[in-house]
Design an enzyme around this catalytic site. Sequence first.
Site, PDB file in Angstrom:
ATOM      1  N   LYS A 111     -22.890  -4.575  -9.032  1.00  0.00           N
ATOM      2  CA  LYS A 111     -23.700  -3.998 -10.113  1.00  0.00           C
ATOM      3  C   LYS A 111     -24.987  -3.412  -9.546  1.00  0.00           C
ATOM      4  O   LYS A 111     -25.391  -2.313  -9.945  1.00  0.00           O
ATOM      5  CB  LYS A 111     -24.023  -5.046 -11.180  1.00  0.00           C
ATOM      6  CG  LYS A 111     -22.804  -5.376 -12.013  1.00  0.00           C
ATOM      7  CD  LYS A 111     -23.141  -5.713 -13.448  1.00  0.00           C
ATOM      8  CE  LYS A 111     -21.896  -5.578 -14.303  1.00  0.00           C
ATOM      9  NZ  LYS A 111     -21.518  -6.764 -15.035  1.00  0.00           N
ATOM     10  N   LYS A 193      -9.822  -2.925 -11.960  1.00  0.00           N
ATOM     11  CA  LYS A 193      -9.337  -4.008 -12.828  1.00  0.00           C
ATOM     12  C   LYS A 193      -9.233  -3.540 -14.287  1.00  0.00           C
ATOM     13  O   LYS A 193     -10.089  -2.783 -14.747  1.00  0.00           O
ATOM     14  CB  LYS A 193     -10.364  -5.138 -12.732  1.00  0.00           C
ATOM     15  CG  LYS A 193      -9.960  -6.412 -13.386  1.00  0.00           C
ATOM     16  CD  LYS A 193     -11.041  -7.461 -13.203  1.00  0.00           C
ATOM     17  CE  LYS A 193     -12.046  -7.406 -14.340  1.00  0.00           C
ATOM     18  NZ  LYS A 193     -12.656  -8.690 -14.670  1.00  0.00           N
ATOM     19  N   LYS A 196     -12.494  -4.987 -20.174  1.00  0.00           N
ATOM     20  CA  LYS A 196     -13.010  -4.752 -21.528  1.00  0.00           C
ATOM     21  C   LYS A 196     -13.981  -3.593 -21.560  1.00  0.00           C
ATOM     22  O   LYS A 196     -14.151  -2.936 -22.561  1.00  0.00           O
ATOM     23  CB  LYS A 196     -13.856  -5.958 -21.948  1.00  0.00           C
ATOM     24  CG  LYS A 196     -13.117  -7.177 -22.170  1.00  0.00           C
ATOM     25  CD  LYS A 196     -14.140  -8.302 -22.121  1.00  0.00           C
ATOM     26  CE  LYS A 196     -13.426  -9.598 -22.100  1.00  0.00           C
ATOM     27  NZ  LYS A 196     -14.241 -10.670 -21.595  1.00  0.00           N
TER      28      LYS A 196
HETATM   29  P1  ATP Z   1     -14.844  -7.588 -17.793  1.00  0.00           P
HETATM   30  O1  ATP Z   1     -13.504  -7.142 -18.291  1.00  0.00           O
HETATM   31  O2  ATP Z   1     -15.964  -7.034 -18.595  1.00  0.00           O
HETATM   32  O3  ATP Z   1     -14.961  -7.374 -16.317  1.00  0.00           O
HETATM   33  P2  ATP Z   1     -13.839 -10.240 -17.744  1.00  0.00           P
HETATM   34  O4  ATP Z   1     -12.668  -9.942 -18.635  1.00  0.00           O
HETATM   35  O5  ATP Z   1     -13.600 -10.419 -16.313  1.00  0.00           O
HETATM   36  O6  ATP Z   1     -14.969  -9.166 -18.018  1.00  0.00           O
HETATM   37  P3  ATP Z   1     -13.937 -12.798 -19.000  1.00  0.00           P
HETATM   38  O7  ATP Z   1     -13.570 -12.456 -20.368  1.00  0.00           O
HETATM   39  O8  ATP Z   1     -14.900 -13.904 -18.930  1.00  0.00           O
HETATM   40  O9  ATP Z   1     -14.568 -11.564 -18.239  1.00  0.00           O
HETATM   41  O10 ATP Z   1     -12.660 -13.158 -18.181  1.00  0.00           O
HETATM   42  C1  ATP Z   1     -11.895 -14.247 -18.611  1.00  0.00           C
HETATM   43  C2  ATP Z   1     -10.863 -14.553 -17.604  1.00  0.00           C
HETATM   44  O11 ATP Z   1      -9.914 -13.480 -17.550  1.00  0.00           O
HETATM   45  C3  ATP Z   1     -11.392 -14.726 -16.183  1.00  0.00           C
HETATM   46  O12 ATP Z   1     -10.731 -15.823 -15.583  1.00  0.00           O
HETATM   47  C4  ATP Z   1     -11.018 -13.439 -15.504  1.00  0.00           C
HETATM   48  O13 ATP Z   1     -10.856 -13.587 -14.123  1.00  0.00           O
HETATM   49  C5  ATP Z   1      -9.698 -13.099 -16.208  1.00  0.00           C
HETATM   50  N1  ATP Z   1      -9.448 -11.657 -16.172  1.00  0.00           N
HETATM   51  C6  ATP Z   1     -10.250 -10.691 -16.651  1.00  0.00           C
HETATM   52  N2  ATP Z   1      -9.715  -9.466 -16.440  1.00  0.00           N
HETATM   53  C7  ATP Z   1      -8.533  -9.688 -15.793  1.00  0.00           C
HETATM   54  C8  ATP Z   1      -7.513  -8.831 -15.274  1.00  0.00           C
HETATM   55  N3  ATP Z   1      -7.591  -7.508 -15.377  1.00  0.00           N
HETATM   56  N4  ATP Z   1      -6.437  -9.409 -14.678  1.00  0.00           N
HETATM   57  C9  ATP Z   1      -6.341 -10.753 -14.573  1.00  0.00           C
HETATM   58  N5  ATP Z   1      -7.273 -11.613 -15.020  1.00  0.00           N
HETATM   59  C10 ATP Z   1      -8.369 -11.101 -15.626  1.00  0.00           C
END
Ligand code: ATP
Length: 329
Positions: A111, A193, A196
């Site tokens: 970031k 990745k 969201k």
């Molecule tokens: P952002 O999407 O904004 O980067 P995030 O989805 O990583 O945020 P969290 O909602 O806290 O943040 O993630 C919840 C869980 O989902 C964490 O264990 C994260 O590693 C997992 N996760 C998030 N995105 C993925 C993905 N694309 N593939 C697999 N696991 C994921």
Amino acid sequence: MKRMLSGIKPTGQLTLGNYIGALKNFVAYQDDYEMIVFIANLHCITEYQEPKELSRNLTDAIALYLACGLDPVKSTIFLQTDVHAHAELGYIMACNTYLGELNRMTQFKDKSAKGEKNMTAGLYTYPCLMAADILLYDANYVPVGEDQKQHVELTRDLAQRMNNKYGEMFTVPEPLVAKVGARIMSLQDPSKKMSKSDETNKGCIYLLDDLKTVRKKIMSAVTDSFADIKLDKINQPGLYNLIEIASALTGRPMQEIADEFHGQGYGVLKGYVADVVCAEMEKIQNNYREIMDSHKIEEVLALGAKKASAIADTKLDLVKRKIGLEIIY
Ligand code: ATP
Ligand code: LTN
């Protein structure tokens, strides 16, 4: 029974990545472990969130936890701010974390490298709060996606440091990263990745997307021009990602799926992936609607907060005593 803990930070709508990488596994684990899952709302505000939207996302996230099959009787499900010990131990952890350690956290480094403006102190110290979230409950395992592994490793270091400095007080946790589905990629850019915070929205499937939109997103997923269905993560990452999604949802080995569609067009494989994803999401969305129409959420959170506080408050008292914050009469 070993204890497992994880949190989700609903800064936006939960995604298929969250489901495959996290939620789905929590559901599978709840029979074999004492499962603790919480909505990490304090972590959400490390970056500005529109208050009404944040509040809606929190409700949706809890409803989706339940809709995906988390059982409030088997598992402890709660909202982080309902258990005050998190913020308090978070501060204590920050006082036991070195700046060099926080500077090394890749999420923060990425970031800052992007030159994001107005980064908050909360964002910088959030791994300390995450360590508190885990250590309050003496969790043995922390199931996370690949991106969170480094934070759990820092938690281990901090637990060991404090055990050495003040005497045994924390269980040292282990991160648990699933072999398949730990990093679901964007459907529009398989080098990123699925997130969201996807600006275009096309690369990310949200758990509450209507099923027509879901099918459309999958059918227009970026692949390659080899016209050959193979498992090749390096050269055909888009295809690999689609196969990984189907594999994670069906339990079928990735190679078996690739072999079945070998020699057919990409459209056929995409159609299969869309069928698999839509079938799973239809079940979740039906459950979600039922839960939103009931009073279940309030009941679940009240029960969860009670169960979680009993564990967390006892641990916080012990920590305060060990580090000399309490007056002993
Ligand atoms: P952002 O999407 O904004 O980067 P995030 O989805 O990583 O945020 P969290 O909602 O806290 O943040 O993630 C919840 C869980 O989902 C964490 O264990 C994260 O590693 C997992 N996760 C998030 N995105 C993925 C993905 N694309 N593939 C697999 N696991 C994921
Ligand atoms: N930092 C995580 C969410 C999170 C978490 C936790 C995960 C907060 N506290 C404790 C596991 C254990 C994230 O951003 N995905």
